[in-house]
Design an enzyme around this catalytic site. Structure first.
Site, mmCIF file in Angstrom:
data_model
loop_
_atom_site.group_PDB
_atom_site.id
_atom_site.type_symbol
_atom_site.label_atom_id
_atom_site.label_comp_id
_atom_site.label_asym_id
_atom_site.label_seq_id
_atom_site.Cartn_x
_atom_site.Cartn_y
_atom_site.Cartn_z
ATOM 1 N N ASP A 103 0.852 -1.186 0.000
ATOM 2 C CA ASP A 103 0.000 0.000 0.000
ATOM 3 C C ASP A 103 0.887 1.236 0.000
ATOM 4 O OD1 ASP A 103 -2.049 1.780 0.112
ATOM 5 O OD2 ASP A 103 -2.926 1.029 1.980
ATOM 6 N N GLY A 104 1.178 1.743 -1.195
ATOM 7 C CA GLY A 104 2.036 2.901 -1.334
ATOM 8 C C GLY A 104 1.409 4.027 -2.124
ATOM 9 N N LYS A 105 0.268 3.723 -2.779
ATOM 10 C CA LYS A 105 -0.468 4.721 -3.573
ATOM 11 C C LYS A 105 0.474 5.512 -4.478
ATOM 12 C CE LYS A 105 -4.122 4.959 -0.110
ATOM 13 N NZ LYS A 105 -3.522 3.970 0.802
ATOM 14 N N ARG A 106 1.233 4.805 -5.275
ATOM 15 C CA ARG A 106 2.230 5.419 -6.131
ATOM 16 C C ARG A 106 1.604 5.891 -7.444
ATOM 17 N NH1 ARG A 106 4.785 4.880 -1.765
ATOM 18 N NH2 ARG A 106 6.892 4.047 -1.669
ATOM 19 N N THR A 135 -1.010 -0.480 -4.646
ATOM 20 C CA THR A 135 -2.060 0.523 -4.813
ATOM 21 C C THR A 135 -1.516 1.702 -5.611
ATOM 22 O OG1 THR A 135 -1.507 1.508 -2.665
ATOM 23 C CG2 THR A 135 -3.297 -0.108 -2.717
#
Length: 324
Positions: A103-106, A135
């Site tokens: 979960d890093g929302k890159r 993510t």
């Protein structure tokens, strides 16, 4: 190479539950066995405590759930030591047979997006981080997503694109009414931005199925993040996104419950992973479990909270059909 979607479906069926345990270690909430007498201002010390705590959690939940979701920010805040701890936790989760959703929302554009994808996606030595999925934010546009989709496909990995997030402030942008383009039909009509994004994500998921996903599995390798805190929109998006895995945050501490996420599943109990982080990790601190277990038995509280969530989803949603 077996696709991410097939591996995920197999793991959910094997464990007979869609529960996803979020690994969000927080110094102030850790059991004191990890913090007493230790210098919280020292990043090395905190990172080591996080690593040991997550190892212990993984020892408890590995037999109960199909996947875990480490939140990179909780590790990244402690610099290189935290990042090393995160890498070790990912490796340990794989050793325990779990899928790992990073979960890093890159996101970014061009070569930068390609670099993120190359570094993060692909287990088994295909990438330095070894994540099974990542993510990703969609708001830089379709060309920013292409590198993630392509790398995921090449390496048997997946991505989960933000569509309708669990936080209240997400509505500021995601609920904006926008005009449909001619290519979407009904030119000139209005719909919320999250539905436009959702339709596009589903198209990507359908396209990903051309890379050898099992015919018995209706879902592609491109998934969506859709919050449990918006049950009506969750149900609405499932109707729009029939071939997309959902990663559903917001269960537990953010207020979402089993009935709120029922609309995320198909009739066979597949199609969604329901994330619970604090409600499982720090269950020993909650009113429900503190008297029965207490801090000295915090691992038993983790197990109880996980089993209770598994049972609740089985009773209140079609995930109960995974038992058959």
């Amino acid at each position: 190479m077996i696709s991410f979607s097939d591996r995920l479906a197999s793991a959910v069926k094997k464990k007979k539950t869609p529960v996803l345990v979020g690994l969000d270690p927080r110094w102030a909430q850790l059991p004191t066995q990890f913090t007493d007498g230790k210098d919280k201002s020292n990043p090395d010390v905190v990172a080591a405590a996080f690593e040991d705590f997550c190892y212990a959690v993984l020892d408890v939940v590995a037999e109960l759930v199909p996947a875990v979701k480490p939140q990179a920010a909780f590790f990244e805040q402690y610099g290189p030591s935290g990042m090393k701890a995160l890498a070790n936790v990912i490796a340990y989760a794989h050793k325990k047979g779990l899928l790992v959703l990073f979960d890093g929302k890159r996101n970014d554009i061009g070569s930068t997006a390609s670099a993120y994808a190359a570094g993060l996606l692909g287990a088994g030595g295909q990438s330095p981080w070894g994540a099974d999925a990542l993510t990703v934010s969609p708001y830089l546009g379709d060309d920013s997503l292409t590198p993630f989709v392509e790398t995921a496909q090449e390496r048997g990995a997946g991505i989960f694109i933000l569509v309708k997030t669990s936080n209240p402030g997400g509505a500021m942008l995601q609920d904006l009414l926008v005009t449909r383009s001619p290519s979407m039909g009904e030119e000139g009509s209005l719909e919320p931005l999250y539905r436009v994004v959702g339709r596009y994500v589903n198209d990507l998921s359908v396209q990903s199925r051309a890379r050898g996903i099992s015919a018995a599995n209706p879902y592609g390798d491109v998934g969506a993040v859709v919050g449990a805190t918006w049950p009506e929109q969750l149900t609405e998006l499932r109707q729009v996104m029939k071939q997309t895995w959902f990663l559903v945050p917001g269960y537990g501490s953010q207020g979402g419950g089993a009935r709120d996420v029922a609309g995320a599943f198909d009739e066979n109990g597949l199609g969604a992973l329901i994330n619970n982080s604090r409600g499982i990790l720090f269950a020993f601190r909650s009113d429900k479990y503190s008297n029965q277990y207490g801090e000295s038995n915090w691992e038993r509280a983790v197990e109880a909270a996980t089993r209770d969530m598994v049972a609740s989803l089985a009773a209140e949603t079609s995930a109960g059909r995974l038992d058959f």
